[in-house]
Design a protein around this motif. Structure first.
Motif, PDB file in Angstrom:
ATOM      1  N   TYR A 100       0.852  -1.191   0.000  1.00  0.00           N
ATOM      2  CA  TYR A 100       0.000   0.000   0.000  1.00  0.00           C
ATOM      3  C   TYR A 100       0.886   1.238   0.000  1.00  0.00           C
ATOM      4  CZ  TYR A 100       0.867  -0.020   5.081  1.00  0.00           C
ATOM      5  OH  TYR A 100       1.453  -0.044   6.318  1.00  0.00           O
ATOM      6  N   GLU A 101       0.305   2.354  -0.465  1.00  0.00           N
ATOM      7  CA  GLU A 101       1.083   3.583  -0.639  1.00  0.00           C
ATOM      8  C   GLU A 101       0.586   4.742   0.203  1.00  0.00           C
ATOM      9  OE1 GLU A 101       0.816   4.365  -4.789  1.00  0.00           O
ATOM     10  OE2 GLU A 101       2.252   2.802  -5.365  1.00  0.00           O
ATOM     11  N   LYS A 102      -0.650   4.632   0.712  1.00  0.00           N
ATOM     12  CA  LYS A 102      -1.231   5.752   1.443  1.00  0.00           C
ATOM     13  C   LYS A 102      -2.280   5.232   2.416  1.00  0.00           C
ATOM     14  CE  LYS A 102      -4.388   6.416  -2.440  1.00  0.00           C
ATOM     15  NZ  LYS A 102      -4.906   7.351  -3.450  1.00  0.00           N
ATOM     16  N   ALA A 103      -2.813   6.148   3.235  1.00  0.00           N
ATOM     17  CA  ALA A 103      -3.799   5.757   4.238  1.00  0.00           C
ATOM     18  C   ALA A 103      -5.181   5.588   3.627  1.00  0.00           C
ATOM     19  CB  ALA A 103      -3.846   6.808   5.356  1.00  0.00           C
ATOM     20  N   TYR A 104      -5.575   6.532   2.763  1.00  0.00           N
ATOM     21  CA  TYR A 104      -6.927   6.559   2.220  1.00  0.00           C
ATOM     22  C   TYR A 104      -6.990   5.729   0.947  1.00  0.00           C
ATOM     23  CZ  TYR A 104     -11.484   8.568   1.005  1.00  0.00           C
ATOM     24  OH  TYR A 104     -12.819   8.744   0.715  1.00  0.00           O
ATOM     25  N   PRO A 164      -9.880  16.079  -9.137  1.00  0.00           N
ATOM     26  CA  PRO A 164     -10.962  15.670 -10.042  1.00  0.00           C
ATOM     27  C   PRO A 164     -11.680  14.441  -9.516  1.00  0.00           C
ATOM     28  CG  PRO A 164      -8.842  15.009 -10.923  1.00  0.00           C
ATOM     29  CD  PRO A 164      -8.557  15.848  -9.714  1.00  0.00           C
ATOM     30  N   ARG A 165     -12.976  14.372  -9.782  1.00  0.00           N
ATOM     31  CA  ARG A 165     -13.772  13.274  -9.272  1.00  0.00           C
ATOM     32  C   ARG A 165     -14.317  12.439 -10.419  1.00  0.00           C
ATOM     33  NH1 ARG A 165     -18.412  14.510  -5.827  1.00  0.00           N
ATOM     34  NH2 ARG A 165     -18.813  16.226  -7.242  1.00  0.00           N
ATOM     35  N   LYS A 182      -9.130  10.798 -16.353  1.00  0.00           N
ATOM     36  CA  LYS A 182      -8.368  11.086 -17.574  1.00  0.00           C
ATOM     37  C   LYS A 182      -7.153  11.963 -17.286  1.00  0.00           C
ATOM     38  CE  LYS A 182     -11.312  15.033 -18.743  1.00  0.00           C
ATOM     39  NZ  LYS A 182     -12.225  15.596 -19.766  1.00  0.00           N
ATOM     40  N   LEU A 183      -7.074  12.494 -16.048  1.00  0.00           N
ATOM     41  CA  LEU A 183      -5.938  13.330 -15.649  1.00  0.00           C
ATOM     42  C   LEU A 183      -4.928  12.531 -14.846  1.00  0.00           C
ATOM     43  CD1 LEU A 183      -7.987  16.456 -14.542  1.00  0.00           C
ATOM     44  CD2 LEU A 183      -6.864  16.102 -16.738  1.00  0.00           C
ATOM     45  N   TYR A 184      -4.872  11.227 -15.073  1.00  0.00           N
ATOM     46  CA  TYR A 184      -4.052  10.351 -14.236  1.00  0.00           C
ATOM     47  C   TYR A 184      -2.565  10.660 -14.317  1.00  0.00           C
ATOM     48  CZ  TYR A 184      -3.045   7.884 -18.602  1.00  0.00           C
ATOM     49  OH  TYR A 184      -2.658   7.574 -19.874  1.00  0.00           O
ATOM     50  N   GLN A 185      -2.137  11.361 -15.382  1.00  0.00           N
ATOM     51  CA  GLN A 185      -0.705  11.669 -15.520  1.00  0.00           C
ATOM     52  C   GLN A 185      -0.283  12.865 -14.692  1.00  0.00           C
ATOM     53  OE1 GLN A 185      -0.310  12.030 -19.784  1.00  0.00           O
ATOM     54  NE2 GLN A 185       0.265   9.887 -20.016  1.00  0.00           N
ATOM     55  N   LYS A 186      -1.249  13.607 -14.151  1.00  0.00           N
ATOM     56  CA  LYS A 186      -0.932  14.784 -13.357  1.00  0.00           C
ATOM     57  C   LYS A 186      -0.827  14.424 -11.878  1.00  0.00           C
ATOM     58  CE  LYS A 186      -3.189  18.075 -16.470  1.00  0.00           C
ATOM     59  NZ  LYS A 186      -1.957  18.823 -16.793  1.00  0.00           N
ATOM     60  N   ASN A 187      -0.203  15.310 -11.130  1.00  0.00           N
ATOM     61  CA  ASN A 187      -0.136  15.154  -9.685  1.00  0.00           C
ATOM     62  C   ASN A 187      -1.244  15.964  -9.031  1.00  0.00           C
ATOM     63  OD1 ASN A 187       2.205  13.550  -9.782  1.00  0.00           O
ATOM     64  ND2 ASN A 187       3.482  15.383  -9.976  1.00  0.00           N
ATOM     65  N   GLU A 188      -1.661  15.549  -7.856  1.00  0.00           N
ATOM     66  CA  GLU A 188      -2.709  16.273  -7.170  1.00  0.00           C
ATOM     67  C   GLU A 188      -2.274  17.691  -6.828  1.00  0.00           C
ATOM     68  OE1 GLU A 188      -4.325  14.241  -3.852  1.00  0.00           O
ATOM     69  OE2 GLU A 188      -4.584  12.341  -4.922  1.00  0.00           O
ATOM     70  N   GLU A 189      -0.977  17.898  -6.602  1.00  0.00           N
ATOM     71  CA  GLU A 189      -0.470  19.231  -6.275  1.00  0.00           C
ATOM     72  C   GLU A 189      -0.617  20.187  -7.455  1.00  0.00           C
ATOM     73  OE1 GLU A 189       1.068  16.442  -5.736  1.00  0.00           O
ATOM     74  OE2 GLU A 189       1.082  16.299  -3.542  1.00  0.00           O
ATOM     75  N   GLU A 190      -0.660  19.660  -8.668  1.00  0.00           N
ATOM     76  CA  GLU A 190      -0.772  20.497  -9.854  1.00  0.00           C
ATOM     77  C   GLU A 190      -2.203  20.962 -10.125  1.00  0.00           C
ATOM     78  OE1 GLU A 190       2.718  17.946 -12.155  1.00  0.00           O
ATOM     79  OE2 GLU A 190       0.787  18.292 -13.117  1.00  0.00           O
ATOM     80  N   LEU A 191      -3.150  20.352  -9.440  1.00  0.00           N
ATOM     81  CA  LEU A 191      -4.558  20.652  -9.668  1.00  0.00           C
ATOM     82  C   LEU A 191      -5.120  21.462  -8.510  1.00  0.00           C
ATOM     83  CD1 LEU A 191      -5.537  17.065 -10.810  1.00  0.00           C
ATOM     84  CD2 LEU A 191      -5.011  18.990 -12.289  1.00  0.00           C
ATOM     85  N   ALA A 247      -9.486   3.732  -4.357  1.00  0.00           N
ATOM     86  CA  ALA A 247      -8.352   3.159  -5.098  1.00  0.00           C
ATOM     87  C   ALA A 247      -8.830   2.441  -6.352  1.00  0.00           C
ATOM     88  CB  ALA A 247      -7.587   2.191  -4.202  1.00  0.00           C
ATOM     89  N   GLN A 248      -8.228   2.780  -7.485  1.00  0.00           N
ATOM     90  CA  GLN A 248      -8.468   2.166  -8.792  1.00  0.00           C
ATOM     91  C   GLN A 248      -9.904   2.329  -9.283  1.00  0.00           C
ATOM     92  OE1 GLN A 248      -6.779  -1.768  -9.311  1.00  0.00           O
ATOM     93  NE2 GLN A 248      -5.419  -1.494  -7.554  1.00  0.00           N
ATOM     94  N   ASP A 249     -10.666   3.168  -8.618  1.00  0.00           N
ATOM     95  CA  ASP A 249     -12.031   3.437  -9.072  1.00  0.00           C
ATOM     96  C   ASP A 249     -12.544   4.692  -8.380  1.00  0.00           C
ATOM     97  OD1 ASP A 249     -14.489   3.357 -10.212  1.00  0.00           O
ATOM     98  OD2 ASP A 249     -15.030   1.371  -9.524  1.00  0.00           O
ATOM     99  N   GLY A 250     -12.034   5.838  -8.819  1.00  0.00           N
ATOM    100  CA  GLY A 250     -12.466   7.090  -8.232  1.00  0.00           C
ATOM    101  C   GLY A 250     -11.331   7.997  -7.809  1.00  0.00           C
ATOM    102  N   ASP A 251     -10.121   7.465  -7.687  1.00  0.00           N
ATOM    103  CA  ASP A 251      -8.983   8.299  -7.318  1.00  0.00           C
ATOM    104  C   ASP A 251      -8.420   8.988  -8.559  1.00  0.00           C
ATOM    105  OD1 ASP A 251      -7.916   6.129  -8.569  1.00  0.00           O
ATOM    106  OD2 ASP A 251      -6.509   5.592  -6.993  1.00  0.00           O
ATOM    107  N   LEU A 252      -7.367   9.764  -8.371  1.00  0.00           N
ATOM    108  CA  LEU A 252      -6.775  10.522  -9.470  1.00  0.00           C
ATOM    109  C   LEU A 252      -6.309   9.615 -10.593  1.00  0.00           C
ATOM    110  CD1 LEU A 252      -5.838  13.263 -10.540  1.00  0.00           C
ATOM    111  CD2 LEU A 252      -3.669  12.928  -9.331  1.00  0.00           C
ATOM    112  N   ALA A 253      -5.779   8.453 -10.227  1.00  0.00           N
ATOM    113  CA  ALA A 253      -5.277   7.524 -11.244  1.00  0.00           C
ATOM    114  C   ALA A 253      -6.403   6.933 -12.086  1.00  0.00           C
ATOM    115  CB  ALA A 253      -4.484   6.405 -10.576  1.00  0.00           C
ATOM    116  N   SER A 254      -7.652   7.065 -11.634  1.00  0.00           N
ATOM    117  CA  SER A 254      -8.787   6.514 -12.367  1.00  0.00           C
ATOM    118  C   SER A 254      -9.354   7.490 -13.387  1.00  0.00           C
ATOM    119  CB  SER A 254      -9.901   6.116 -11.393  1.00  0.00           C
ATOM    120  OG  SER A 254      -9.420   5.274 -10.382  1.00  0.00           O
TER     121      SER A 254
END
Length: 566
Positions: free
Chosen positions: A443-447, A473-474, A460-469, A451-458
């Protein structure tokens, strides 16, 4: 005739060998085969041993569900034509499950305890008791006459063995935590480790002075104002007490602290996961023939019909459900299911596991956060969505932090109600940090709810970091309720006015099984629905689960031995 040999030395040698082996086997139970140390030897430190452990016993009111693999999801009558119940193969670990739903009488015992320990007239606890009370107004209907049910269903003895309703997912989860402490409290009392708390003249079980399993295991001196030994702190024992010294009073605990390694404490109670609940409801064990599974089950019972096929009860319904438009029970007398609303638990025959009302009566909360698809490729072993990994809060002195009477924190739910994050007397938990998860491969984080269905990686902006946004995005465009606290300290009543496309969120919890208010279609254990975790209805109840430790079943398989020929 001359004796060829003397048998006495041989018999003596044989007897000595048997005695040595027997003593060795008995002593090896308390020793380490890898170091040679005896765990009972004081020179080795006198460590505790679980040598007398005889296996886990089924908790009160629960049955063992032996785990295994099964096909989770819809296997027939998919009239909705959606992906909500896509069949997936899953492995389930063994666990214990309540044989019936939690009843009104059991929940009232919980409320009575909460009212006694956290009296509502005390300013420190004024919101704790009320947060546990079910919503009895769920029986109201703008075009129905059900007002008497709002006043009587929970507390009247006529309904004491009926399943409790009006309980949200959050409230059901809190009940499971409370039950864990009460069960372990009773175990320690029966073992003579914990003195009867409510019989003590010098101790009042109130507020933070209540038994909590996590606190006891972490530091028993945090409990009962430090009065956790057989003698008061600072006073000499009876053996060393001199004439004129104050006589020590009996404390809360006797003997040494019980640890997890002793094996006498019960694992924590919780809501069953969706996989566990469906596996237990289907009870495919009765369809097993010579290790092969014949057919697939549609209901909790065997067969594809809701009526009894036996000669004596032919035509009677096998569950409590809505049979048609304006028909909640059937015609009077013959073929009547006996209930217009809920019915007392265990009114119908149990399934093959010994579980009652897994189809009908009330639907039930499970632990999972809802998502339309259960991804078998992501995890096919004890699947669960909803993990938030936490750790005990440690202060600057390296000690665990307990919630005391003055440090209770509350969550304001979306419906405006307050819910204590943790009760006084319990340990404070915080989410793990990135440092805790650094370089881990599991695992990589607490929350991990999205995961894999609703997070940033899920997205279309998966290549960006959350700090850049600017905002995260939901994937699921569910309503966001404005959370503005007014001067009164209550949540202001506001609504999300944006255009939304779904009600799925990280607070959507799954409930399973049909109810007295549902048609036959929903009796299939594969069916799944969702509701926000803070909402309650008059057709959803719950039951508790806990983990099976050690072997999957009570049956003990003896290891096979291979003879070696020389």
């Amino acid at each position: 005739m001359k004796k060829l040999f003397n048998v006495t030395p041989i018999l003596l040698l044989l007897f000595t060998t048997i005695l040595f082996v027997g003593c060795h086997n008995r002593s090896s139970r308390n020793s380490s085969s890898l170091t040679g140390w005896d765990s009972k030897d004081k020179s080795a430190g006198g460590f505790s041993s679980n040598a007398s452990y005889k296996g886990q016993e089924a908790p009160p009111g629960m049955v063992l569900i032996e785990g295994g693999s099964f096909t989770m999801g819809q296997v027939q009558d998919d009239v909705m034509f959606d992906w909500n119940t896509t069949p997936v193969k899953q492995q389930v670990r063994s666990f214990y499950l309540d044989e019936s739903e939690v009843t009104n009488s059991e929940y009232l015992f919980y409320l009575e305890w909460m009212e006694k320990v956290f009296p509502p007239n005390d300013q420190n606890y004024k919101d704790i008791y009320q947060s546990a009370v079910p919503d009895t107004l769920v029986w109201r209907d703008v075009l129905g006459f059900n007002e008497l049910l709002t006043e009587n269903y929970l507390r009247h003895p006529s309904y004491q063995d009926y399943p409790v309703v009006g309980v949200s997912w959050v409230q059901a989860n809190q009940y499971c935590k409370w039950r864990s402490d009460r069960v372990n409290e009773k175990i320690l009392m029966d073992k003579g480790v914990l003195n009867p708390l409510f019989e003590s003249d010098s101790l009042e079980v109130r507020g933070q002075n209540n038994f909590n399993t996590d606190t006891y295991l972490a530091n028993p001196y945090l409990l009962f104002d430090g009065d956790s030994t057989i003698y008061n702190k600072g006073l000499p024992s009876n053996a060393k007490r001199k004439k004129g010294d104050p006589k020590p009073s009996k404390g809360s605990f006797t003997g040494r602290q019980v640890k997890v390694s002793d094996g006498i404490l019960s694992p924590k109670f919780r809501l069953p996961t969706e996989v566990e609940w469906e596996f237990a409801a289907k009870a495919i064990v009765e369809n097993r023939e010579y290790n092969n599974i014949r057919g697939r089950k549609k209901y909790a019972w065997e067969g594809k019909y809701t009526r009894n096929k036996t000669k004596r009860y032919s035509g009677d319904q096998l569950a409590n459900f809505k049979q048609g438009k304006g028909d909640y029970s059937g015609v009077p007398g013959w073929s009547n299911d006996g209930a217009d609303i809920t019915i007392q638990v265990k009114s119908y025959e149990p399934n093959a596991y010994g579980l009652y009302d897994m189809s009908g009566n009330v639907a039930e909360w499970v632990a999972d956060v809802y998502r339309p698809i259960i991804d078998n490729d992501a995890n096919d072993f004890n699947y669960f969505r909803g993990n938030i990994f936490t750790k005990k809060m440690i202060d600057a002195e390296g000690k665990v932090v307990m919630v005391d009477d003055t440090s209770v924190e509350y969550d304001t739910l979306d419906n405006g109600k307050l819910m204590a994050k943790a009760l006084p007397g319990s340990i404070k938990y915080i989410p793990i940090s990135n440092r805790d998860a650094y370089m881990r491969n599991n695992y990589e984080k607490a929350y991990n709810i999205d995961a894999q269905d609703g997070d940033l990686a899920s997205t279309k902006l998966y290549q960006k970091n959350e700090e850049e946004l600017e905002t995260k995005p939901r994937m699921y465009n569910s309503p966001i309720k404005p959370r503005v606290i007014g001067e009164s300290g209550l949540l202001q009543q506001q609504y999300d006015t944006e255009k939304r496309t779904t009600l799925i969120s990280d607070k959507s919890r799954v409930y399973k099984g049909g109810s007295w208010k549902d048609r036959e279609y929903w009796l299939d254990p594969s069916q799944r629905r969702h509701l926000p975790e803070y909402m309650a209805t008059n057709y959803i109840g719950f039951r508790c689960a806990t983990d099976r430790l050690g072997p999957m079943t009570y049956k003990r398989r003896k290891p096979t031995t291979t003879k070696i020929r020389y």
